[in-house]
Scaffold this motif. Structure first.
Motif, PDB file in Angstrom:
ATOM      1  N   ALA A 113       0.828  -1.248   0.041  1.00 19.21           N
ATOM      2  CA  ALA A 113       0.106  -0.046   0.077  1.00 19.21           C
ATOM      3  C   ALA A 113       0.975   1.257   0.239  1.00 19.21           C
ATOM      4  O   ALA A 113       0.439   2.126  -0.598  1.00 19.21           O
ATOM      5  N   ARG A 114       2.121   1.206   0.699  1.00 20.53           N
ATOM      6  CA  ARG A 114       2.905   2.375   0.663  1.00 20.53           C
ATOM      7  C   ARG A 114       3.766   2.232  -0.476  1.00 20.53           C
ATOM      8  O   ARG A 114       4.037   3.699  -0.857  1.00 20.53           O
ATOM      9  N   LYS A 115       4.245   1.462  -1.104  1.00 21.32           N
ATOM     10  CA  LYS A 115       5.052   1.484  -2.207  1.00 21.32           C
ATOM     11  C   LYS A 115       4.717  -0.037  -3.119  1.00 21.32           C
ATOM     12  O   LYS A 115       5.395  -1.042  -2.791  1.00 21.32           O
ATOM     13  N   PRO A 116       3.763   0.162  -4.089  1.00 19.48           N
ATOM     14  CA  PRO A 116       3.264  -0.894  -4.785  1.00 19.48           C
ATOM     15  C   PRO A 116       4.209  -1.296  -5.765  1.00 19.48           C
ATOM     16  O   PRO A 116       3.888  -1.249  -7.170  1.00 19.48           O
ATOM     17  N   SER A 117       5.444  -1.705  -5.594  1.00 22.44           N
ATOM     18  CA  SER A 117       6.457  -1.884  -6.582  1.00 22.44           C
ATOM     19  C   SER A 117       6.324  -3.330  -6.891  1.00 22.44           C
ATOM     20  O   SER A 117       5.740  -4.203  -6.274  1.00 22.44           O
ATOM     21  N   ALA A 118       7.070  -3.880  -7.928  1.00 23.01           N
ATOM     22  CA  ALA A 118       6.849  -5.139  -8.472  1.00 23.01           C
ATOM     23  C   ALA A 118       7.373  -6.033  -7.508  1.00 23.01           C
ATOM     24  O   ALA A 118       7.070  -7.368  -7.414  1.00 23.01           O
ATOM     25  N   GLU A 119       8.627  -5.526  -7.062  1.00 17.52           N
ATOM     26  CA  GLU A 119       9.200  -6.507  -5.959  1.00 17.52           C
ATOM     27  C   GLU A 119       8.560  -6.941  -4.763  1.00 17.52           C
ATOM     28  O   GLU A 119       8.315  -7.987  -4.370  1.00 17.52           O
ATOM     29  N   ASN A 120       7.900  -5.637  -4.173  1.00 15.97           N
ATOM     30  CA  ASN A 120       6.898  -6.144  -3.186  1.00 15.97           C
ATOM     31  C   ASN A 120       5.824  -6.806  -3.561  1.00 15.97           C
ATOM     32  O   ASN A 120       5.336  -7.636  -2.512  1.00 15.97           O
ATOM     33  N   LEU A 121       5.107  -6.648  -4.498  1.00 18.73           N
ATOM     34  CA  LEU A 121       3.961  -7.712  -5.196  1.00 18.73           C
ATOM     35  C   LEU A 121       4.567  -9.036  -5.231  1.00 18.73           C
ATOM     36  O   LEU A 121       3.699 -10.065  -4.847  1.00 18.73           O
ATOM     37  N   PHE A 122       5.804  -9.169  -5.608  1.00 18.33           N
ATOM     38  CA  PHE A 122       6.084 -10.516  -5.720  1.00 18.33           C
ATOM     39  C   PHE A 122       6.598 -11.312  -4.324  1.00 18.33           C
ATOM     40  O   PHE A 122       6.209 -12.588  -4.337  1.00 18.33           O
ATOM     41  N   ARG A 123       6.991 -10.450  -3.456  1.00 19.94           N
ATOM     42  CA  ARG A 123       7.259 -10.977  -2.332  1.00 19.94           C
ATOM     43  C   ARG A 123       5.709 -11.350  -1.646  1.00 19.94           C
ATOM     44  O   ARG A 123       5.756 -12.275  -0.740  1.00 19.94           O
ATOM     45  N   LEU A 124       4.801 -10.612  -1.816  1.00 24.13           N
ATOM     46  CA  LEU A 124       3.562 -10.837  -1.348  1.00 24.13           C
ATOM     47  C   LEU A 124       3.118 -12.209  -1.950  1.00 24.13           C
ATOM     48  O   LEU A 124       2.315 -12.802  -1.110  1.00 24.13           O
ATOM     49  N   GLY A 125       3.184 -12.373  -3.365  1.00 22.88           N
ATOM     50  CA  GLY A 125       2.725 -13.534  -3.640  1.00 22.88           C
ATOM     51  C   GLY A 125       3.617 -14.715  -3.231  1.00 22.88           C
ATOM     52  O   GLY A 125       3.058 -15.685  -2.886  1.00 22.88           O
ATOM     53  N   HIS A 126       4.782 -14.737  -3.047  1.00 21.00           N
ATOM     54  CA  HIS A 126       5.811 -15.667  -2.498  1.00 21.00           C
ATOM     55  C   HIS A 126       5.209 -16.124  -0.989  1.00 21.00           C
ATOM     56  O   HIS A 126       5.208 -17.455  -0.810  1.00 21.00           O
TER      57      HIS A 126
END
Length: 331
Positions: A113-126
């Motif tokens: 929510a603070r930083k919707p970067s691709a890397e953070n989204l990938f971490r969320l998926g993992h």
């Protein structure tokens, strides 16, 4: 001289007690200071140390075997130093290692929510995949791709998802409990049902669901002429029942074929149709759902021996579980 001795003794006694109290206080202060050195309070660390110092503390706790404690410190440190990616990565890794999946998901949602970067989204998926939440994991992975992420890590994760899901062009569907994956759909053996998913160019959705119904059900059963004739027969039957004298035995009526077609509510629209035909104890039923996505139309056709209403309810539940690859994927 003798009269002054009790006064002197009392004075010396008071002084001795005062000295003892001071010594006890000093001793207690020394013990507290020593304890503070051995076990520093978290508050002092957040106010005085840096992100690197917190990472060192986390490393020490993990080496000592306190993974849960290391995860807790890393999580608090990531909150204290939100711009430090190393702390965020360590917090997620340790939370997953200590099987605190919900906490990891909540933390990463706040990060995204603070930083919707691709890397953070990938971490969320993992994190979600580790927790066994494949549907939510797939949404996060697809969102990472939409944000421009490329490379073997994401491609490998999506390949894992594809081996578990039914994928027809941009439609993904992960099998719910009790269902197994086929090439182009799902099957459920407990109460035999078969789902087939197809994609085609944009078309009239109402006409499309009726095309599928007519192709799968007994020939000629659901033509326009047959439907009109059955409507006439149904009215005649109702008129006969109303005019029949009470107490008169009526002949058994054959079960009429069932057919219902209706649009779905919502801005995206969609149409659903259900049909059923019975011959004695044998019933054949089908429900078809047509959904428009971009320039393509996807149909989900569910067949079985259950009543048509049950098939439709099951089909709509499966339709709600559909995940679209792009656009509009949300984590």
């Amino acid at each position: 001289m003798n009269g002054s001795q009790p006064v002197v003794c009392q004075t010396l006694l008071r002084a001795a007690f005062l000295l003892m109290a001071v010594m006890v206080s000093v001793c207690q202060a020394d013990q507290a200071a020593a304890a503070a050195v051995v076990s520093p309070s978290p508050e002092s660390v957040w106010s005085e140390d840096s992100a690197s110092a917190v990472l060192a503390w986390v490393t020490g706790l993990e080496k000592s075997g306190d993974v849960a404690g290391a995860a807790s410190v890393a999580l608090r440190g990531a909150g204290r130093f939100p711009g430090d990616d190393d702390l965020a990565r360590e917090a997620v890794r340790l939370l997953l290692q200590s099987r605190q999946f919900r906490l990891a998901d909540a933390f990463l949602m706040a990060v995204v929510a603070r930083k919707p970067s691709a890397e953070n989204l990938f971490r969320l998926g993992h994190a979600r995949e580790q927790a066994g939440e494949d549907g939510l994991a797939l949404k996060a992975y697809l969102s990472a791709r939409q944000q421009g992420m490329k490379g073997p890590l994401l491609e490998t994760a999506l390949q894992r998802m594809e081996k578990r899901a039914v994928k027809v062009e941009n439609l993904w569907l992960l099998p719910p409990p009790g269902w197994q994956r086929n090439t182009d759909g799902l099957s459920r053996l407990a109460e035999p049902m078969t789902l087939v998913i197809q994609a085609q160019a944009a078309a009239d959705l109402k006409a499309l669901v009726m095309t599928h119904i007519r192709a799968a059900m007994p020939q000629g059963m659901f033509t326009d002429a047959a439907i009109a004739q059955r409507a006439v027969l149904a009215r005649q039957q109702q008129d006969f029942l109303k005019s029949a004298p009470s107490g008169v035995a009526l002949p058994p009526w054959l079960d009429a074929p069932v057919l219902q077609v209706r649009p779905l509510p919502g801005a995206d629209g969609g149409w659903v149709a259900m049909a059923s035909v019975s011959a004695g104890q044998v019933r054949t039923s089908m429900a078809v759902l047509a959904l428009r996505h971009g320039q393509r139309v996807y149909t989900l056709s569910l067949s079985g021996t259950n009543p048509a209403e049950e098939l439709e309810k099951t089909l709509l539940t499966l339709g709600d579980a559909v995940i679209w690859q792009a656009p509009g994927v949300k984590p």
